[in-house]
Design a protein around this motif. Sequence first.
Motif, PDB file in Angstrom:
ATOM      1  N   ARG A 238      42.376  80.889  10.774  1.00 58.29           N
ATOM      2  CA  ARG A 238      43.040  79.591  10.624  1.00 58.29           C
ATOM      3  C   ARG A 238      42.357  78.509  11.467  1.00 58.29           C
ATOM      4  NH1 ARG A 238      47.828  80.271   7.950  1.00 58.29           N
ATOM      5  NH2 ARG A 238      48.585  82.433   7.813  1.00 58.29           N
TER       6      ARG A 238
ATOM      7  N   LEU B 238      37.904  71.688   1.680  1.00 61.39           N
ATOM      8  CA  LEU B 238      38.254  72.624   0.611  1.00 61.39           C
ATOM      9  C   LEU B 238      37.032  73.066  -0.171  1.00 61.39           C
ATOM     10  CD1 LEU B 238      40.329  74.069  -1.191  1.00 61.39           C
ATOM     11  CD2 LEU B 238      40.519  71.951  -2.492  1.00 61.39           C
TER      12      LEU B 238
ATOM     13  N   PHE C 199      48.139  81.750   2.904  1.00 65.19           N
ATOM     14  CA  PHE C 199      47.710  80.363   2.775  1.00 65.19           C
ATOM     15  C   PHE C 199      47.173  79.842   4.104  1.00 65.19           C
ATOM     16  CE2 PHE C 199      51.230  80.748  -0.376  1.00 65.19           C
ATOM     17  CZ  PHE C 199      50.421  80.708  -1.504  1.00 65.19           C
ATOM     18  N   VAL C 200      46.052  79.103   3.998  1.00 70.37           N
ATOM     19  CA  VAL C 200      45.381  78.529   5.162  1.00 70.37           C
ATOM     20  C   VAL C 200      45.119  77.058   4.864  1.00 70.37           C
ATOM     21  CG1 VAL C 200      43.427  78.721   6.737  1.00 70.37           C
ATOM     22  CG2 VAL C 200      44.339  80.764   5.655  1.00 70.37           C
ATOM     23  N   LEU C 201      45.269  76.205   5.885  1.00 69.01           N
ATOM     24  CA  LEU C 201      45.102  74.771   5.735  1.00 69.01           C
ATOM     25  C   LEU C 201      43.676  74.370   6.106  1.00 69.01           C
ATOM     26  CD1 LEU C 201      46.724  72.174   5.064  1.00 69.01           C
ATOM     27  CD2 LEU C 201      47.084  71.917   7.526  1.00 69.01           C
ATOM     28  N   THR C 202      43.041  73.543   5.254  1.00 72.93           N
ATOM     29  CA  THR C 202      41.674  73.078   5.483  1.00 72.93           C
ATOM     30  C   THR C 202      41.691  71.741   6.217  1.00 72.93           C
ATOM     31  OG1 THR C 202      41.605  71.991   3.330  1.00 72.93           O
ATOM     32  CG2 THR C 202      40.903  74.281   3.424  1.00 72.93           C
TER      33      THR C 202
ATOM     34  N   GLN D  14      43.347  68.631   4.472  1.00 73.44           N
ATOM     35  CA  GLN D  14      44.767  68.775   4.179  1.00 73.44           C
ATOM     36  C   GLN D  14      45.012  69.465   2.828  1.00 73.44           C
ATOM     37  OE1 GLN D  14      46.918  68.014   6.628  1.00 73.44           O
ATOM     38  NE2 GLN D  14      45.100  67.415   7.789  1.00 73.44           N
ATOM     39  N   ASN D  15      44.157  70.390   2.461  1.00 74.54           N
ATOM     40  CA  ASN D  15      44.358  71.207   1.268  1.00 74.54           C
ATOM     41  C   ASN D  15      44.688  72.637   1.679  1.00 74.54           C
ATOM     42  OD1 ASN D  15      43.850  69.418  -1.042  1.00 74.54           O
ATOM     43  ND2 ASN D  15      41.789  69.251  -0.189  1.00 74.54           N
ATOM     44  N   ILE D  16      45.283  73.362   0.760  1.00 79.39           N
ATOM     45  CA  ILE D  16      45.714  74.742   1.021  1.00 79.39           C
ATOM     46  C   ILE D  16      44.887  75.679   0.148  1.00 79.39           C
ATOM     47  CG2 ILE D  16      47.629  76.370   0.888  1.00 79.39           C
ATOM     48  CD1 ILE D  16      49.523  74.075   1.391  1.00 79.39           C
TER      49      ILE D  16
ATOM     50  N   ASP E 213      44.162  80.050  -0.598  1.00 72.54           N
ATOM     51  CA  ASP E 213      44.673  81.414  -0.457  1.00 72.54           C
ATOM     52  C   ASP E 213      43.516  82.309  -0.034  1.00 72.54           C
ATOM     53  OD1 ASP E 213      46.065  83.737  -0.508  1.00 72.54           O
ATOM     54  OD2 ASP E 213      46.408  83.795  -2.677  1.00 72.54           O
TER      55      ASP E 213
ATOM     56  N   PRO F  31      42.206  78.257  -4.431  1.00 72.64           N
ATOM     57  CA  PRO F  31      43.414  77.433  -4.301  1.00 72.64           C
ATOM     58  C   PRO F  31      44.650  78.231  -4.714  1.00 72.64           C
ATOM     59  CG  PRO F  31      41.671  76.280  -5.498  1.00 72.64           C
ATOM     60  CD  PRO F  31      41.251  77.700  -5.384  1.00 72.64           C
ATOM     61  N   PRO F  32      45.839  77.720  -4.455  1.00 69.09           N
ATOM     62  CA  PRO F  32      47.055  78.428  -4.891  1.00 69.09           C
ATOM     63  C   PRO F  32      47.090  78.608  -6.405  1.00 69.09           C
ATOM     64  CG  PRO F  32      47.576  76.756  -3.260  1.00 69.09           C
ATOM     65  CD  PRO F  32      46.140  76.561  -3.600  1.00 69.09           C
TER      66      PRO F  32
END
Length: 373
Positions: free
Chosen positions: A206, A214, A161-164, A167-169, A171, A256-257
């Motif tokens: 990252r 996102l 998981f990486v943060l954009t 503030q979205n995650i 994969d 996304p997750p």
Amino acid sequence: MASFSKIFSQFGSFMASGSPWGDGPTKGGSGGPNNPWQPSGSSNGSGKKGTVEDLFRNRSGGGGPNGGGGGMTGMPKMPDSKKFIPLALIGIAIFWILSTSIWRLGPQEQGVVKFLGSYSRTVGPGINWTLPMPFETMEKVDTQAIRETSIGTASANDGNFVLTSDQNIIDMAYEVRWSVRDPELYLFQLEGPDGAVEATAESSMRAVIANFSLDDAIGPARTDIEAQVRQRMQEILDDYRAGVLIQGITIRQSDPPKEVNEAFKQVNVAQQQAETSKNDARAYASRLIERAKGETSRFDQVYEQYRLAPEVTRQRLYYETLEAVLGKVDKTIVEAGNVTPYLPLPELRRRADSIAQPTVPAPTQPSTGQGEQ
């Protein structure tokens, strides 16, 4: 028959002479051998005849147990082991020197020579010579091979998981392609350079993804992300003096997750539909604008004609407007005067149209043949 008689006579004389090995002294007083394994005249120094053990004991020609000369002097002697050991050691030393001093390197390889464990020099492809081990050793490095490091997989349960930036995650699963640029630095500068490449790739990804939203990260900005990650990795590894060249980055997955992946797919479909509607509206607006431009151009042309002949142009515009408005109306308007008040012009027009259209004859029915003679 004469030959058989001769053979039997010889056999009889042989049997009369006694044992074939000699049982004792003959009548003539000459003594024969009492033992078939003892040569004639052999003695062990005490007047006794030699035995088989004495023969094997004296095979080297040293005589009997008392120094006599009755041994087997005709048997071959074994080589001296004291002379064989130095030759064997010399052969082993030559083989060791040749096998640890000659090195053959392929066209894609370079050899790093170490003297007593420390870096000495780097040699190129071909036949190379070094001091024998343990003084000098060589480690071959393939500098043309493209190595691959995969980070994150589509089948992994935990995900990467990486943060954009919004503030979205997401994969991420991507692959790093790299090669060895400097064998000396690759072997001696870092401990575990493969792990250093993987750690640098994760930190660079990252840092770059944190600058993208996102929608951009999972969509059109993949090419820019790959280029920025490659540049950032190369700068970090050059600062580390890792001797590694980054060939490229390939993003295999940017989703996304799993828990919200289906909702994101629906959002993407809605966005695509909205984009399609916008494109249709833009196309319709373009057509209207082109039509307006065409009408404006025609108006300018009519205005030029109006300036030259206003009355004629005005009358022509009047008739063209009446034709455009009343052309499809099913009524006829006539002025009072010498004109019949009613003329069936629409009916005449319909008849004229029907006459102008060709009529297709109906198919004839075949006759039954009753009226034919």
